[in-house]
Design an enzyme around this catalytic site. Structure first.
Site, mmCIF file in Angstrom:
data_model
loop_
_atom_site.group_PDB
_atom_site.id
_atom_site.type_symbol
_atom_site.label_atom_id
_atom_site.label_comp_id
_atom_site.label_asym_id
_atom_site.label_seq_id
_atom_site.Cartn_x
_atom_site.Cartn_y
_atom_site.Cartn_z
ATOM 1 N N LEU A 174 0.823 -1.215 0.000
ATOM 2 C CA LEU A 174 0.000 0.000 0.000
ATOM 3 C C LEU A 174 0.854 1.262 0.000
ATOM 4 O O LEU A 174 0.448 2.292 -0.501
ATOM 5 C CB LEU A 174 -0.904 0.007 1.235
ATOM 6 C CG LEU A 174 -1.928 -1.125 1.308
ATOM 7 C CD1 LEU A 174 -2.555 -1.187 2.692
ATOM 8 C CD2 LEU A 174 -2.999 -0.923 0.252
ATOM 9 N N VAL B 183 3.936 -0.963 4.055
ATOM 10 C CA VAL B 183 2.594 -1.249 4.569
ATOM 11 C C VAL B 183 1.922 -2.138 3.521
ATOM 12 O O VAL B 183 1.914 -1.801 2.329
ATOM 13 C CB VAL B 183 1.770 0.039 4.759
ATOM 14 C CG1 VAL B 183 0.395 -0.279 5.325
ATOM 15 C CG2 VAL B 183 2.497 1.010 5.666
ATOM 16 N N GLY C 290 9.251 1.160 7.053
ATOM 17 C CA GLY C 290 9.094 0.010 6.161
ATOM 18 C C GLY C 290 7.768 0.026 5.427
ATOM 19 O O GLY C 290 7.050 1.022 5.440
ATOM 20 N N ASP D 188 1.761 15.596 13.436
ATOM 21 C CA ASP D 188 2.316 15.455 12.087
ATOM 22 C C ASP D 188 1.181 15.409 11.061
ATOM 23 O O ASP D 188 1.144 14.538 10.191
ATOM 24 C CB ASP D 188 3.193 14.204 11.990
ATOM 25 C CG ASP D 188 4.127 14.236 10.774
ATOM 26 O OD1 ASP D 188 4.324 15.340 10.212
ATOM 27 O OD2 ASP D 188 4.636 13.174 10.386
ATOM 28 N N GLY E 4 6.536 3.649 4.579
ATOM 29 C CA GLY E 4 6.685 4.670 5.608
ATOM 30 C C GLY E 4 8.122 4.753 6.069
ATOM 31 O O GLY E 4 9.012 4.145 5.463
HETATM 32 P P1 AMP Z 1 3.083 5.147 7.177
HETATM 33 O O1 AMP Z 1 4.072 4.099 7.530
HETATM 34 O O2 AMP Z 1 1.930 5.246 8.148
HETATM 35 O O3 AMP Z 1 3.715 6.472 6.866
HETATM 36 O O4 AMP Z 1 2.388 4.656 5.797
HETATM 37 C C1 AMP Z 1 3.069 4.689 4.574
HETATM 38 C C2 AMP Z 1 2.061 4.673 3.450
HETATM 39 O O5 AMP Z 1 1.348 3.424 3.448
HETATM 40 C C3 AMP Z 1 0.968 5.735 3.575
HETATM 41 O O6 AMP Z 1 1.378 6.958 3.072
HETATM 42 C C4 AMP Z 1 -0.165 5.101 2.783
HETATM 43 O O7 AMP Z 1 0.025 5.297 1.399
HETATM 44 C C5 AMP Z 1 -0.015 3.621 3.083
HETATM 45 N N1 AMP Z 1 -0.857 3.244 4.235
HETATM 46 C C6 AMP Z 1 -0.538 3.345 5.552
HETATM 47 N N2 AMP Z 1 -1.542 2.938 6.331
HETATM 48 C C7 AMP Z 1 -2.545 2.560 5.501
HETATM 49 C C8 AMP Z 1 -3.891 2.081 5.700
HETATM 50 N N3 AMP Z 1 -4.363 1.883 6.932
HETATM 51 N N4 AMP Z 1 -4.647 1.809 4.610
HETATM 52 C C9 AMP Z 1 -4.151 2.023 3.370
HETATM 53 N N5 AMP Z 1 -2.911 2.491 3.115
HETATM 54 C C10 AMP Z 1 -2.116 2.763 4.152
#
Ligand code: AMP
Length: 461
Positions: A14, A22, A20, A129, A17
């Site tokens: 998806l 998602v 790592g 943030d 971050g």
């Molecule tokens: P993060 O590690 O929270 O910064 O997430 C990195 C990326 O993963 C985000 O910018 C989204 O594109 C995707 N992502 C994170 N959490 C979700 C979620 N719950 N559902 C769908 N995509 C997600």
């Protein structure tokens, strides 16, 4: 693997971050979908402590505009966090660089953001943030605040504490966060103001809210009217923004003030970006329509690995419930054929909004070759790994690192090139994407792709 539950498998990645990837995980039988953050503790030894804090804050939150926290799992070298899946992607994908989005849409997202922040502050939690990358969308286009990695409790049993930690993402950070112990609520409200500018104008007003920064200096001296992004904004939303982006936190609008502002209360609607009663004309370029014309018909989701059997232990996590039904594209990843054309149409409309991808007429190898040549012509440094993922590392106009990837995916004999941001400013990433795409015009497939797409898809070797 023994503790894991059968019947769940990996879907596509998806996003990426700080710690790592998602990934989407799907229940094979029911199609229920969950987002799973994976953190490699060998690569990020500091992550464990941060995750613990994130979990403590996130698990106590329950609001329709906040991503639900389902639970976490620890292994020797890996940590997993399970979250409500937001199938609509990031709010960033709805912002056209330097244009923004129609004001009715910006207003709708902004109201949902304010509702989430009001809930957080009502529970004594500061996010710290807030930015469009951390605002996700569900299958009904509802905004969901995510990423509680920097969140903290600032009020407990009615007693508020000042915050010390300088954190956040510079262009969204309030001025007082850079210099003083600060109050949590005005700092989050400031970030909401910057987000509103990004939604309405498709750009950020300054690198940082520091009087040394010329754009910010012009703002506080009220010498900004001829400058972008301000000159693009209508008077009424600009009036709201002026009161939110006030340097002194004590004078800044509070959430209650925002909610009673004229623009917030204005009845904007889809068919007419101006007030419905006034019957004014649409001012912003309609991003959806443009995306449909430019990208051709179908922009399907895809899995990036062979289906791996993956299992989750649900028993240990209080409140863990897979109540989120799978969206249509999740079903593509399972073996169920898609029947419902009405749903297909809605899902299709939603998917075309993601603009950083296109189909090409060339095969995988030729696409990679052409892309690398184009990138070199534009003075980018890039590397290609053995599965054809092209990683571009550069710096943006603020001299901040910008890293993005182009992933080639074969779908039913056709190659989809999917660009994803790994690190840096999303708006800057999109500007770069548009320029790269223009140069690839001769290989871009402009026709329509059959919809619904075939079930069997995989990443190109
Ligand atoms: P993060 O590690 O929270 O910064 O997430 C990195 C990326 O993963 C985000 O910018 C989204 O594109 C995707 N992502 C994170 N959490 C979700 C979620 N719950 N559902 C769908 N995509 C997600």
């Amino acid at each position: 693997m023994a503790e894991f539950v059968d019947g769940w498998f990996f879907g596509h990645t998806l996003g990426e971050g700080a710690y790592g990837e998602v990934k989407l995980v799907i229940n094979k039988t029911t199609g229920e979908a969950v987002a799973m953050k994976m953190i490699d503790l060998q690569k990020h030894p500091d992550a464990k402590q941060n995750m613990k804090k994130e979990a403590t804050v996130h698990r106590m939150l329950s609001n329709p505009n906040i991503i639900r926290y389902y639970g976490q799992r620890s292994e020797a070298t890996m940590e997993y966090i399970f979250l409500e899946y937001a199938s609509g992607g990031e709010l960033f994908d709805r912002i056209e660089p330097d244009i923004g989005m129609p004001s009715w849409e910006a207003q709708r997202y902004f109201k949902q953001l304010i509702s989430a922040v009001e809930y957080l502050h009502g529970h004594g939690v500061a996010h710290r943030d807030l930015k469009p990358e951390n605002l996700l969308l569900d299958d009904k286009d509802n905004l969901k605040v995510s990423d509680f990695g920097l969140a903290t409790v600032y009020r407990l049993q009615g007693r508020e504490r000042l915050l010390e930690k300088r954190c956040g993402t510079l262009p969204y950070v309030a001025p007082e966060v850079l210099v003083h112990p600060y109050r949590a609520e005005p700092a989050d409200v400031w970030s909401c103001g910057i987000i509103l500018v990004a939604l309405l104008a498709g750009e950020l007003p300054w690198d940082e809210a520091n009087p040394q920064c010329p754009e910010y200096a012009a703002w506080i001296e009220a010498k900004y009217m001829s400058l972008t992004p301000w000159k693009k904004l209508d008077t009424i939303p600009l009036g709201l923004i002026r009161n939110v982006l006030i340097h002194a936190p004590v004078s800044r609008f509070k959430i209650t003030d925002i909610k009673t502002h004229r623009w917030y209360l204005k009845n904007l609607c889809k068919d007419n970006s101006e007030d419905c009663i006034d019957g004014g004309r649409l001012k912003c370029l309609r991003y959806d329509e443009e995306a449909i014309t430019r990208l051709g018909l179908s922009q399907p989701e895809f899995p990036d690995t062979e289906n791996q059997v993956f299992q989750i232990n649900l028993d240990e996590r209080p409140g863990f419930s897979f109540s989120q039904p799978a969206a249509l594209e999740d079903l593509f990843l399972s073996t169920q054929p898609v029947q419902n054309t009405q749903t297909s149409q809605n899902t299709f409309q939603r998917l075309v909004k993601r603009m950083t991808r296109f189909f090409v007429k060339t095969d995988c190898e030729e696409t990679v070759r052409t892309l690398v040549k184009t990138l070199k012509e534009q003075n980018y440094t890039c590397r290609v790994n053995d599965v054809g993922i092209v990683t571009v590392s550069t710096v943006d106009r603020r001299k901040m690192p910008l890293v993005f990837k182009a992933i080639m995916v074969e779908m039913d004999g056709q190659i989809l090139v999917d660009f994803r941001l790994s690190k840096g400013c999303g708006l800057e990433f999109k500007r770069r994407f548009i320029r790269i795409k223009e140069r690839l015009d001769s290989v871009i497939f402009k026709g329509s792709v059959t919809w619904p797409i075939a079930v069997a898809t995989k990443t190109m070797p």
